[in-house]
Design a protein around this motif. Structure first.
Motif, PDB file in Angstrom:
ATOM      1  N   SER A 214       0.838  -1.211   0.000  1.00 18.24           N
ATOM      2  CA  SER A 214       0.000   0.000   0.000  1.00 18.24           C
ATOM      3  C   SER A 214       0.872   1.260   0.000  1.00 18.24           C
ATOM      4  O   SER A 214       0.549   2.256  -0.657  1.00 18.24           O
ATOM      5  N   GLU A 215       2.006   1.210   0.732  1.00 20.22           N
ATOM      6  CA  GLU A 215       2.929   2.347   0.733  1.00 20.22           C
ATOM      7  C   GLU A 215       3.573   2.516  -0.637  1.00 20.22           C
ATOM      8  O   GLU A 215       3.777   3.655  -1.106  1.00 20.22           O
ATOM      9  N   ALA A 216       3.935   1.389  -1.268  1.00 15.66           N
ATOM     10  CA  ALA A 216       4.539   1.456  -2.601  1.00 15.66           C
ATOM     11  C   ALA A 216       3.570   2.076  -3.599  1.00 15.66           C
ATOM     12  O   ALA A 216       3.974   2.896  -4.440  1.00 15.66           O
ATOM     13  N   GLU A 217       2.295   1.707  -3.507  1.00 14.24           N
ATOM     14  CA  GLU A 217       1.286   2.298  -4.401  1.00 14.24           C
ATOM     15  C   GLU A 217       1.197   3.796  -4.189  1.00 14.24           C
ATOM     16  O   GLU A 217       1.109   4.575  -5.147  1.00 14.24           O
ATOM     17  N   ALA A 218       1.212   4.240  -2.939  1.00 18.32           N
ATOM     18  CA  ALA A 218       1.111   5.671  -2.642  1.00 18.32           C
ATOM     19  C   ALA A 218       2.308   6.429  -3.205  1.00 18.32           C
ATOM     20  O   ALA A 218       2.155   7.511  -3.801  1.00 18.32           O
ATOM     21  N   LEU A 219       3.523   5.871  -3.027  1.00 19.13           N
ATOM     22  CA  LEU A 219       4.719   6.516  -3.564  1.00 19.13           C
ATOM     23  C   LEU A 219       4.671   6.583  -5.089  1.00 19.13           C
ATOM     24  O   LEU A 219       5.066   7.603  -5.693  1.00 19.13           O
ATOM     25  N   ALA A 220       4.206   5.504  -5.716  1.00 15.94           N
ATOM     26  CA  ALA A 220       4.122   5.474  -7.177  1.00 15.94           C
ATOM     27  C   ALA A 220       3.107   6.506  -7.681  1.00 15.94           C
ATOM     28  O   ALA A 220       3.366   7.209  -8.667  1.00 15.94           O
ATOM     29  N   ARG A 221       1.970   6.609  -7.005  1.00 10.86           N
ATOM     30  CA  ARG A 221       0.966   7.604  -7.413  1.00 10.86           C
ATOM     31  C   ARG A 221       1.527   9.017  -7.286  1.00 10.86           C
ATOM     32  O   ARG A 221       1.313   9.869  -8.161  1.00 10.86           O
ATOM     33  N   VAL A 225       1.730  11.680 -10.355  1.00 11.31           N
ATOM     34  CA  VAL A 225       1.077  12.987 -10.265  1.00 11.31           C
ATOM     35  C   VAL A 225       2.098  14.103 -10.441  1.00 11.31           C
ATOM     36  O   VAL A 225       1.872  15.081 -11.163  1.00 11.31           O
ATOM     37  N   CYS A 226       3.268  13.949  -9.782  1.00 11.74           N
ATOM     38  CA  CYS A 226       4.313  14.965  -9.851  1.00 11.74           C
ATOM     39  C   CYS A 226       4.896  15.069 -11.258  1.00 11.74           C
ATOM     40  O   CYS A 226       5.114  16.165 -11.774  1.00 11.74           O
ATOM     41  N   ARG A 227       5.138  13.906 -11.898  1.00 11.39           N
ATOM     42  CA  ARG A 227       5.815  13.910 -13.190  1.00 11.39           C
ATOM     43  C   ARG A 227       4.868  14.181 -14.349  1.00 11.39           C
ATOM     44  O   ARG A 227       5.244  14.860 -15.318  1.00 11.39           O
ATOM     45  N   TYR A 228       3.643  13.668 -14.289  1.00 10.79           N
ATOM     46  CA  TYR A 228       2.743  13.759 -15.444  1.00 10.79           C
ATOM     47  C   TYR A 228       1.453  14.529 -15.161  1.00 10.79           C
ATOM     48  O   TYR A 228       0.583  14.611 -16.037  1.00 10.79           O
ATOM     49  N   ALA A 229       1.317  15.065 -13.938  1.00 10.78           N
ATOM     50  CA  ALA A 229       0.119  15.823 -13.555  1.00 10.78           C
ATOM     51  C   ALA A 229      -1.156  14.996 -13.754  1.00 10.78           C
ATOM     52  O   ALA A 229      -2.212  15.531 -14.121  1.00 10.78           O
ATOM     53  N   GLU A 230      -1.080  13.723 -13.487  1.00  8.57           N
ATOM     54  CA  GLU A 230      -2.248  12.844 -13.615  1.00  8.57           C
ATOM     55  C   GLU A 230      -3.211  13.101 -12.464  1.00  8.57           C
ATOM     56  O   GLU A 230      -2.814  13.531 -11.372  1.00  8.57           O
ATOM     57  N   ASP A 231      -4.486  12.860 -12.713  1.00  9.47           N
ATOM     58  CA  ASP A 231      -5.513  13.060 -11.696  1.00  9.47           C
ATOM     59  C   ASP A 231      -5.366  12.002 -10.598  1.00  9.47           C
ATOM     60  O   ASP A 231      -5.403  10.805 -10.858  1.00  9.47           O
ATOM     61  N   ARG A 232      -5.202  12.451  -9.341  1.00 12.45           N
ATOM     62  CA  ARG A 232      -4.949  11.538  -8.238  1.00 12.45           C
ATOM     63  C   ARG A 232      -6.144  10.614  -7.981  1.00 12.45           C
ATOM     64  O   ARG A 232      -5.966   9.424  -7.697  1.00 12.45           O
ATOM     65  N   ASP A 233      -7.363  11.151  -8.074  1.00 10.31           N
ATOM     66  CA  ASP A 233      -8.545  10.322  -7.835  1.00 10.31           C
ATOM     67  C   ASP A 233      -8.668   9.226  -8.890  1.00 10.31           C
ATOM     68  O   ASP A 233      -9.042   8.082  -8.573  1.00 10.31           O
ATOM     69  N   ALA A 234      -8.361   9.586 -10.147  1.00 12.12           N
ATOM     70  CA  ALA A 234      -8.420   8.583 -11.218  1.00 12.12           C
ATOM     71  C   ALA A 234      -7.387   7.485 -10.989  1.00 12.12           C
ATOM     72  O   ALA A 234      -7.654   6.301 -11.224  1.00 12.12           O
ATOM     73  N   LEU A 235      -6.214   7.877 -10.499  1.00 13.14           N
ATOM     74  CA  LEU A 235      -5.179   6.882 -10.204  1.00 13.14           C
ATOM     75  C   LEU A 235      -5.620   5.946  -9.083  1.00 13.14           C
ATOM     76  O   LEU A 235      -5.345   4.746  -9.112  1.00 13.14           O
ATOM     77  N   TYR A 253       9.918  -3.017  -6.162  1.00 11.42           N
ATOM     78  CA  TYR A 253       8.516  -3.091  -6.534  1.00 11.42           C
ATOM     79  C   TYR A 253       8.368  -2.654  -7.981  1.00 11.42           C
ATOM     80  O   TYR A 253       9.047  -1.724  -8.442  1.00 11.42           O
ATOM     81  N   GLU A 254       7.466  -3.321  -8.692  1.00  9.86           N
ATOM     82  CA  GLU A 254       7.010  -2.816  -9.981  1.00  9.86           C
ATOM     83  C   GLU A 254       5.498  -2.657  -9.892  1.00  9.86           C
ATOM     84  O   GLU A 254       4.792  -3.597  -9.493  1.00  9.86           O
ATOM     85  N   LEU A 255       5.009  -1.474 -10.247  1.00 11.85           N
ATOM     86  CA  LEU A 255       3.578  -1.181 -10.162  1.00 11.85           C
ATOM     87  C   LEU A 255       3.091  -0.744 -11.524  1.00 11.85           C
ATOM     88  O   LEU A 255       3.656   0.179 -12.143  1.00 11.85           O
ATOM     89  N   LEU A 256       2.070  -1.408 -12.012  1.00 14.63           N
ATOM     90  CA  LEU A 256       1.507  -1.122 -13.324  1.00 14.63           C
ATOM     91  C   LEU A 256       0.094  -0.592 -13.133  1.00 14.63           C
ATOM     92  O   LEU A 256      -0.791  -1.294 -12.631  1.00 14.63           O
ATOM     93  N   PHE A 257      -0.116   0.678 -13.510  1.00 17.49           N
ATOM     94  CA  PHE A 257      -1.428   1.323 -13.394  1.00 17.49           C
ATOM     95  C   PHE A 257      -2.064   1.379 -14.776  1.00 17.49           C
ATOM     96  O   PHE A 257      -1.488   1.961 -15.701  1.00 17.49           O
ATOM     97  N   ARG A 258      -3.262   0.800 -14.901  1.00 20.02           N
ATOM     98  CA  ARG A 258      -3.960   0.814 -16.183  1.00 20.02           C
ATOM     99  C   ARG A 258      -5.126   1.788 -16.074  1.00 20.02           C
ATOM    100  O   ARG A 258      -6.155   1.485 -15.458  1.00 20.02           O
ATOM    101  N   MET A 259      -4.949   2.962 -16.667  1.00 21.27           N
ATOM    102  CA  MET A 259      -5.991   3.986 -16.598  1.00 21.27           C
ATOM    103  C   MET A 259      -7.182   3.621 -17.492  1.00 21.27           C
ATOM    104  O   MET A 259      -8.330   3.734 -17.103  1.00 21.27           O
ATOM    105  N   ASP A 260      -6.878   3.196 -18.721  1.00 21.81           N
ATOM    106  CA  ASP A 260      -7.888   2.758 -19.684  1.00 21.81           C
ATOM    107  C   ASP A 260      -7.155   1.971 -20.764  1.00 21.81           C
ATOM    108  O   ASP A 260      -6.008   1.576 -20.568  1.00 21.81           O
ATOM    109  N   ASP A 261      -7.801   1.758 -21.905  1.00 21.99           N
ATOM    110  CA  ASP A 261      -7.168   0.966 -22.961  1.00 21.99           C
ATOM    111  C   ASP A 261      -6.013   1.695 -23.639  1.00 21.99           C
ATOM    112  O   ASP A 261      -5.266   1.083 -24.410  1.00 21.99           O
ATOM    113  N   LYS A 262      -5.860   2.998 -23.364  1.00 23.85           N
ATOM    114  CA  LYS A 262      -4.820   3.764 -24.038  1.00 23.85           C
ATOM    115  C   LYS A 262      -3.680   4.194 -23.123  1.00 23.85           C
ATOM    116  O   LYS A 262      -2.546   4.320 -23.562  1.00 23.85           O
TER     117      LYS A 262
END
Length: 416
Positions: A214-221, A225-235, A253-262
């Protein structure tokens, strides 16, 4: 070691034994069909045929000088050092010489500093075997943290790989490996943690001093957000696949976030310090997929499903289908585990590489559309086994397992 009289003779080739069995079975069937009394003349003829067949068998059982030397070397190593045929399959075997003079060296592709080198010289019927660790002692119980590995350590290592690989094959056949938890994947790889150093990428479970998932997910998010200005709620709402691995001495850790098909994000970070190693965004909507390549997108180490999804996204955005060629296997295709087994059999037949040795090598497999090896674009499995000395590659048709190409591309380190 208990020896029997038959041990003094080389083993009879199985194909010859089968031929002889078929011949004698045919003779038995023919004899059963003969109803009249068999005369003494026939018995003498049959005896002569049997004697001739025996003489023929003795003349046929002949090995090349190279095979003779190899058989003698194996026997010498088994008798002097307690090695077994199973253990010997793990070694790289280098033969030099000809005729009645041969030298054979046996080196382990990995952990060579522990196993040392075995050397056998066969000269004019005389055989001598030596070991680079001759005169040194090793733990008879097979302790893998001993400085010298004898037969007990080699067998211990072989059993560890066997246990782990059987578990992997079990889940591959069920098709459920990708859905296993961090702890379940770690349990499969746990036997290899007994080895003195890690040569594979192993799944591990976080310990008390590690960053927790859970901590790794938070750090990755935070990094995304910092690097790409992604929406935190969507993440927070998107699908996230978390893997924890031991890579040599590093815990990552490797964390793969799938926002959508793109849109996908791939983040790697260290434990326990939380250092971000990499953060990549795959976005087919605002990049020219045709400009992307293997140099700008790292898809190594991805699962078959993730790699196929990434390649599909890039094809949809205009990427070259021959470059972005990974796909998912279809329901009736050869399974992943069967594809690996077929590849192992092909390498055994082509190069004499035993499955026991291949099980110790890093394995890569994915499904793809092949545009070169078949008459038309064809779904195929690509299976690769690598270590510091060899890079074995096998291509086979996914629909029926037909092998299309088998090769050894040499050392991945550029040596050999």
């Amino acid at each position: 070691m208990k020896r029997e009289w038959k041990d003094a003779f080389p083993p009879v080739d199985e194909s010859f034994e089968r031929s002889m069995d078929r011949a004698f079975e045919a003779m038995r069937k023919e004899n059963r069909q003969v109803k009249k009394k068999v005369g003494i003349g026939f018995i003498l003829v049959a005896a002569l045929v049997l004697v001739s067949a025996t003489a023929l068998a003795i003349s046929i059982i002949h090995y090349s000088p190279r095979q003779d030397a190899q058989n003698q070397a194996h026997t010498a190593l088994m008798e002097k050092y307690g090695l077994t045929e199973e253990i010997l399959t793990l070694f790289n075997e280098t033969m030099t010489g000809n005729g009645s003079d041969w030298e054979i060296n046996y080196d382990l592709p990995v952990y060579a500093e522990y196993a040392g080198t075995y050397r056998v010289v066969c000269s004019h019927g005389k055989v001598s075997a030596t070991w680079s660790h001759d005169g040194e002692t090793f733990d008879a119980g097979g302790d893998l943290h001993d400085a010298v590995w004898g037969a007990p350590q080699m067998e211990h290592m072989r059993q560890l790989y066997k246990t782990r690989n059987e578990a992997l094959e079990h889940y591959d056949e069920l098709g459920t490996y990708s859905s296993l938890s961090i702890e379940e994947k770690a349990a499969i790889d746990a036997p290899l943690l007994e080895l003195p150093r890690v040569i594979d990428i192993l799944h591990i479970a976080p310990e008390d001093g590690d960053i927790q998932p859970s901590e790794a997910e938070a750090l990755a998010r935070d990094e995304i957000v910092c690097r790409y200005a992604e929406d935190r709620d969507a993440l927070a709402e998107c699908e996230c696949r978390v893997t924890f691995m031991l890579i040599e001495e590093a815990r990552e850790y490797e964390l793969l976030f799938r926002m959508d098909d793109k849109v996908w994000y791939d983040v790697r970070l260290c434990s326990p310090n939380g250092e971000i190693l990499s953060c990549q965004r795959f976005d087919g909507s605002d990049q020219d997929a045709g400009d992307l390549s293997e140099e700008t997108v790292d898809d190594e180490g991805m699962s078959i499903e993730t790699r196929a999804a990434l390649h599909e996204m890039m094809r949809k955005q205009g990427g070259d289908p021959e470059q972005w060629n990974s796909v998912l296997p279809e329901a009736n295709d050869v399974s992943e585990s069967d594809a690996i087994s077929i590849a192992q059999t092909a390498l055994l037949e082509q190069f004499g590489v035993k499955p026991e040795k291949l099980s110790m090598m890093e394995t890569e497999i994915y499904c793809q559309i092949d545009y070169c090896l078949f008459d038309e674009p064809t779904r195929s499995w690509f299976v690769r086994f690598t270590d510091s000395t060899d890079d074995y590659q096998v291509y086979l048709r996914a629909s029926d397992g037909t092998v299309a190409d088998v090769s050894n591309q040499g050392s991945v380190l550029g040596v050999g």
